[in-house]
Design a protein around this motif. Structure first.
Motif, PDB file in Angstrom:
ATOM      1  N   LEU A   1       8.109  21.541  53.993  1.00 44.79           N
ATOM      2  CA  LEU A   1       7.713  20.660  55.082  1.00 44.79           C
ATOM      3  C   LEU A   1       6.228  20.313  54.932  1.00 44.79           C
ATOM      4  CD1 LEU A   1       9.490  22.420  58.088  1.00 44.79           C
ATOM      5  CD2 LEU A   1      10.316  20.487  56.743  1.00 44.79           C
ATOM      6  N   GLU A   2       5.933  19.030  54.950  1.00 43.45           N
ATOM      7  CA  GLU A   2       4.557  18.573  54.808  1.00 43.45           C
ATOM      8  C   GLU A   2       4.166  17.740  56.023  1.00 43.45           C
ATOM      9  OE1 GLU A   2       3.817  16.593  51.159  1.00 43.45           O
ATOM     10  OE2 GLU A   2       4.418  18.306  49.909  1.00 43.45           O
ATOM     11  N   PRO A   3       3.035  18.060  56.654  1.00 43.64           N
ATOM     12  CA  PRO A   3       2.624  17.285  57.839  1.00 43.64           C
ATOM     13  C   PRO A   3       2.220  15.866  57.459  1.00 43.64           C
ATOM     14  CG  PRO A   3       0.910  18.833  57.192  1.00 43.64           C
ATOM     15  CD  PRO A   3       2.087  19.132  56.327  1.00 43.64           C
ATOM     16  N   PHE A   4       2.616  14.920  58.300  1.00 37.12           N
ATOM     17  CA  PHE A   4       2.236  13.520  58.104  1.00 37.12           C
ATOM     18  C   PHE A   4       1.325  13.119  59.258  1.00 37.12           C
ATOM     19  CE2 PHE A   4       3.072   8.993  59.014  1.00 37.12           C
ATOM     20  CZ  PHE A   4       2.617   8.439  57.832  1.00 37.12           C
TER      21      PHE A   4
ATOM     22  N   ALA B   1       7.467  18.211  67.636  1.00 37.01           N
ATOM     23  CA  ALA B   1       7.152  18.507  66.239  1.00 37.01           C
ATOM     24  C   ALA B   1       5.645  18.464  66.059  1.00 37.01           C
ATOM     25  CB  ALA B   1       7.813  17.496  65.302  1.00 37.01           C
ATOM     26  N   THR B   2       5.097  19.498  65.476  1.00 39.24           N
ATOM     27  CA  THR B   2       3.673  19.507  65.168  1.00 39.24           C
ATOM     28  C   THR B   2       3.390  20.659  64.222  1.00 39.24           C
ATOM     29  OG1 THR B   2       1.467  19.329  66.141  1.00 39.24           O
ATOM     30  CG2 THR B   2       2.914  21.031  67.015  1.00 39.24           C
TER      31      THR B   2
ATOM     32  N   SER C   1      -2.035  27.729  61.134  1.00 38.21           N
ATOM     33  CA  SER C   1      -0.987  27.973  60.140  1.00 38.21           C
ATOM     34  C   SER C   1      -0.598  26.638  59.513  1.00 38.21           C
ATOM     35  CB  SER C   1       0.229  28.634  60.792  1.00 38.21           C
ATOM     36  OG  SER C   1       1.305  28.697  59.885  1.00 38.21           O
ATOM     37  N   SER C   2      -0.013  26.710  58.333  1.00 39.54           N
ATOM     38  CA  SER C   2       0.464  25.489  57.669  1.00 39.54           C
ATOM     39  C   SER C   2       1.917  25.192  58.014  1.00 39.54           C
ATOM     40  CB  SER C   2       0.314  25.634  56.151  1.00 39.54           C
ATOM     41  OG  SER C   2       1.077  26.754  55.689  1.00 39.54           O
ATOM     42  N   ASP C   3       2.543  26.073  58.787  1.00 40.90           N
ATOM     43  CA  ASP C   3       3.938  25.885  59.158  1.00 40.90           C
ATOM     44  C   ASP C   3       4.081  24.775  60.189  1.00 40.90           C
ATOM     45  OD1 ASP C   3       4.618  27.938  57.472  1.00 40.90           O
ATOM     46  OD2 ASP C   3       4.582  29.465  59.044  1.00 40.90           O
ATOM     47  N   MET C   4       5.233  24.085  60.128  1.00 37.85           N
ATOM     48  CA  MET C   4       5.559  23.069  61.123  1.00 37.85           C
ATOM     49  C   MET C   4       6.537  23.681  62.116  1.00 37.85           C
ATOM     50  SD  MET C   4       3.695  20.700  59.927  1.00 37.85           S
ATOM     51  CE  MET C   4       4.122  19.362  61.034  1.00 37.85           C
ATOM     52  N   GLN C   5       6.402  23.320  63.383  1.00 36.61           N
ATOM     53  CA  GLN C   5       7.271  23.885  64.406  1.00 36.61           C
ATOM     54  C   GLN C   5       7.590  22.827  65.448  1.00 36.61           C
ATOM     55  OE1 GLN C   5       4.956  27.046  66.171  1.00 36.61           O
ATOM     56  NE2 GLN C   5       3.810  25.652  67.490  1.00 36.61           N
TER      57      GLN C   5
END
Length: 911
Positions: A513-516, A481-482, A487-491
């Motif tokens: 989805l928001e990155p932590f 996960a990263t 891009s602002s997308d998580m994959q």
């Protein structure tokens, strides 16, 4: 004489004054008071019902004899203050009991007055359960307490398997107490009120609109409405305007709604349109001839203009309340005669004689009348009138009603003794719960939106406010996960699993989805879980290990990946071992193979002994030949050849088995001679703890807290490592070079790390067992549905496909790591071959024995024919036969055949 009469009268008056008492013997009139709001839904029906009841009592010669019952009514006008004033006014009239009030808040106030003057207070409409407290001993309730009604509402919620509700209630004693009891009843069933939305006592459309708009942002969609009767149905009217009486919403109303609807005239039933799909409760009034006659009589009152409202359940109970009081007064008069009042000395001291309240008197016989009231037991219009130990009328249950297509439908009944049923229980065991959930039943309900399927009862989010989901912004092992580059997308693997699971959830779930984390190092996984627990995130998706301390603050989904902590250490190649040639086979395999050589040796000797000279001779020579032949087949150097057909058949199968076993042995030995072996002296977690070497762990992993708090490893020994490159560098340096002796991490990370490294390997098996799951806020219904979806993904094989997509482009990491380790050959891999060889061998042996038995029988017959007759016949012993049989087998085949030929062709006579 005249002066004597005057003197006697003065003496009596002085005596009465000194004692402060007034006596009424054989009263011509008995007064009772009534306090309620005249112009209200309940009051309009209750006023006419009580006046009718008083008229019926006075017309009945069997009750109160010649004493007239007089009703003195005062309007409370929905005010506790005015209700209290009205109470004092009726008490000044010398009433022996007060009927009412209909408001629980007013009842609290008047109950204190009734206690002070010892006048029984019998309410037909105050449902607040707290009025049954010992604080109000003179309060008697002739209607059902809300404690029963809230039990019915809680069971209705439980019956449809909802978990959370939103409570809308009026913020007074009636509303607060009712919802408090509902909260308790729901908690008994492991359900809860998620949000309580109080309304002001004099609420207006603005209050309702604000409250409902706020509630739309909440998750639950089950509304329980507990307010006073409202002819304008303002809550539902505004809810309809806000499009809240639609699919996915559920509206449950207490009996205020049925009371309101029952009071409507037939011309006013058009307002039912806004109540489509609403479910409510109505106090159950059993059918009877008395009820039907009274309803017919009420119709006439309406036609004559003497009644302005349709009849509701509180109207029936108001009528019965008058009869309850009248019967008790009748019994009291018959038993005790006089009804007396007296002044209260303490009251007289604090009240000026000039005030109107100075005329208030204490009902001397109030306690006696109170006791008689509590013993009431008769059948009235509303059913059986009888009081329990809490001074409440025994519950007769509730009708469950459903509004559909502008009509009120009864879909079932509820009683405290039998729960829900389609038909009312005729003779319920009152106040005794003796039923199970399995036998509960209601007719079909039409819900808002016109659907008959049970609504889900909650929504996760909407497009205006999507779910806020935190995702670890990893800096290493980014395959899991990263944040996508530029891009602002998580994959990642975990993100794909979540998205696929969400496709199987049977409703739409908008999310974001928001990155932590900042992406420079792995974030704290305890931190992201804590943020879910605190409500900052609605959920967390990623490679989040399910561990005990995290389950205390959030709910986890079903694990989608199995994991556990393993030890990684350096390895080296080891090719020298004195007994390495024994490693390809397990002990079981070696034993079975050796036994097979012995079996083949014995069987081939038996089959060849009669026909092959190589297998004949002295016993010592035969024994050596037998085993040399068997073992020499392994190297294909045997000097002896098989001559019998059965022997050749056995040898073909045996040589095929040997070919397979030899090839497998050679391959396994080759693998063992080139296998990687651990160079670390660490053999497991115990030896690692005892070594005092530095131990590496991954940044953000729960491994740090587990090693420190559970295994009590000194924190100074734990070295933080942030990437696979740091793993390799620390292991190469070793504990003496400033590195680590071993690394402890979760299995998926280790598999990925070892797939790109050949210098390191794992020690033993994982020493903890856990899994990765998605974290949700406590009691989130989405956690259950995502768990179900993960199970479906696993069963369909989709979960494995996602894993292969991310990690198996060059072969799966776990498989490559396992294939680099030596595997011994087990018996389970070859049992089919051994079974086939055994069948052929034993079959050949049995055929040989059958042939020998046949020849032996023939030989014995020939021997008997050629032997001279003996005068003494004796039967040979079994041992002799067996010995003779073995001697026969030991003979050469040629000699036996020659003997049979001579017997079949005897020489002719000479001459």
């Amino acid at each position: 004489m005249k002066h004597s009469v005057i003197l006697l009268s003065l003496v009596v008056l002085i005596w009465v004054f000194l004692n402060g008492s007034v006596y009424c013997q054989g009263p011509a009139v008995v007064k009772i008071g009534a306090i309620f709001t005249f112009n209200s839904v309940i009051g309009r029906a209750a006023k006419v019902a009580m006046e009718t009841a008083v008229s019926d009592v006075n017309a009945d010669r069997s009750i109160l004899n010649k004493t007239k019952l007089e009703l003195i009514s005062e309007d409370a006008n929905c005010s506790a203050f005015l209700g209290s004033v009205g109470a004092f006014q009726v008490l000044e009239e010398g009433v022996v009991a007060i009927i009412g009030p209909q408001s629980s808040a007013i009842a609290h106030m008047i109950s204190e007055i009734a206690n002070g003057l010892q006048v029984p207070l019998v309410s037909f409409a105050a449902t607040d359960p707290t009025l049954s407290a010992s604080q109000f001993p003179f309060f008697i309730r002739s209607t059902q307490s809300d404690s029963y009604q809230m039990a019915a509402v809680a069971e209705l919620v439980d019956f449809y398997e909802w978990k959370e509700v939103i409570a809308i209630f009026v913020d007074d004693d009636y509303g607060r107490s009712g919802i408090a009891y509902l909260d308790d009843e729901l908690e008994k069933r492991q359900l809860k009120i998620s949000y309580k939305l109080p309304l002001p006592i004099q609420f207006d459309p603005g209050n309702i609109t604000d409250m409902l708009n706020k509630s739309k942002l909440l998750g639950p969609r089950i509304y329980v409405v507990h307010v006073g009767p409202d002819p304008r149905l303002r809550i539902f009217s505004i809810a309809q305007q806000l499009e809240m009486i639609t699919t996915d919403y559920v509206w449950l109303a207490t009996d205020w709604l049925s009371t309101t609807l029952d009071s409507f005239s037939p011309m006013n039933k058009t307002s039912l349109r806004i109540l489509q799909g609403v479910v409510g409760l109505r106090q159950h009034i059993p059918e009877s001839s008395k009820k039907r006659a009274f309803v017919s009589r009420w119709r006439k009152l309406l036609l004559e203009g003497l009644a302005s409202s349709e009849l509701n359940s509180y109207g029936f109970q108001a009528y019965d309340t008058v009869w309850t009081v009248a019967n008790s007064i009748d019994k009291f008069v018959k038993e005790h005669g006089n009804i007396t009042f007296s002044f209260n000395d303490k009251l007289q001291k604090i009240i000026s004689t000039e005030t109107q309240m100075s005329t208030l008197k204490v009902f001397n016989n109030g306690s006696l009348l109170h006791k008689i009231l509590l013993k009431t037991n008769f059948t009235g219009l509303s059913g059986q009138v009888q009081f329990n130990q809490d001074r409440n009328i025994v519950s007769g249950g509730y009708d469950v009603i459903n509004i559909d297509q502008m009509a009120i439908h009864t879909v079932g009944y509820w009683s405290n003794s039998s729960g829900f049923s389609v038909l009312p229980q005729e003779n319920p065991q009152r106040d005794q719960k003796n039923y199970s959930r399995l036998n509960q039943k209601l007719n079909n309900v039409t819900w808002p939106g016109g659907k008959t399927e049970r609504p889900r009862g909650w929504v996760i989010a909407d497009d205006g406010k999507p779910l806020k989901i935190g995702v670890p912004f990893r800096a290493s092992f980014v395959e899991f996960a990263t944040k996508a580059h530029n891009s602002s997308d998580m994959q990642g693997y975990c993100i794909d699993v979540f998205k696929e699971a969400l496709k199987l959830v049977p409703y739409y779930v908008p999310y974001k989805l928001e990155p932590f984390g900042e992406g420079h190092s792995n974030p704290s996984y305890d931190g992201i879980v804590q943020m879910v627990g605190n409500g900052v995130y609605d959920a967390a998706v990623g490679d989040i290990a399910i561990v005990t301390n995290r389950t205390r603050i959030v709910d986890f989904s079903q694990p989608y990946a199995t994991t556990g902590l393993v030890i990684v250490a350096p390895i080296h190649n080891s090719k020298s071992s004195a007994w390495v040639f024994l490693k390809p086979f397990t002990v079981e395999m070696w034993c079975v193979t050796a036994a097979s050589f012995v079996m083949i040796a014995v069987v081939i000797w038996i089959l060849e002994h009669r026909v092959n000279d190589d297998f004949r001779g002295p016993p010592k020579r035969q024994l050596v030949t037998m085993f040399l032949f068997s073992f020499s087949t392994l190297f294909k150097t045997n000097q002896e050849n098989t001559e019998s057909s059965l022997g050749k058949m056995v040898m073909v199968v045996w040589l095929f088995l040997l070919m397979v076993i030899t090839a497998s042995y050679t391959a396994s030995l080759t693998s063992i001679l080139t296998v990687q072996q651990l160079s670390s002296p660490i053999t497991g977690i115990d030896s690692l703890i005892a070594s005092n070497w530095p131990i590496g762990y991954q940044v953000g992993s729960f491994a740090y807290s587990y090693l420190a708090d559970n295994l009590y490893i000194a924190r100074s020994r734990l070295i933080e490592l942030g990437s696979p490159e740091e793993y390799g560098e620390a292991l190469r340096k070793g504990p003496k070079g400033g590195g680590v002796g071993a690394i402890i991490d979760e299995l998926p990370y280790v598999d990925l790390f070892l797939s790109k490294q050949t210098e390191f390997g794992t020690i033993g098996q994982p020493f903890t067992k856990s899994g990765w799951g998605f974290a949700f806020k406590r009691d989130s219904p989405l956690a259950v549905d995502i768990s179900t979806a993960i199970l479906k993904l696993s069963e369909s094989g989709e979960l494995q496909k996602i894993h292969e997509k991310w990690f198996c482009k060059m072969g799966c990491p776990g498989e490559r790591r396992q294939n680099s380790e030596p595997n011994q050959l087990h018996m389970i891999s070859f049992w089919g071959l051994y079974l086939l060889c055994g069948i052929f061998t034993i079959g050949a042996l049995l055929l040989f024995l059958l042939k020998m038995v046949r020849q032996f029988v023939r030989y014995k017959r020939q021997e008997k024919k050629s032997a001279p007759p003996s005068p003494i016949s004796s039967k040979p012993h079994c041992s002799q036969v067996i010995s003779s049989f073995f001697d026969f087998i030991d003979e050469k085949e040629e000699a036996i055949k020659k003997m049979f030929t001579q017997s079949d062709n005897p020489p002719g006579p000479v001459g």
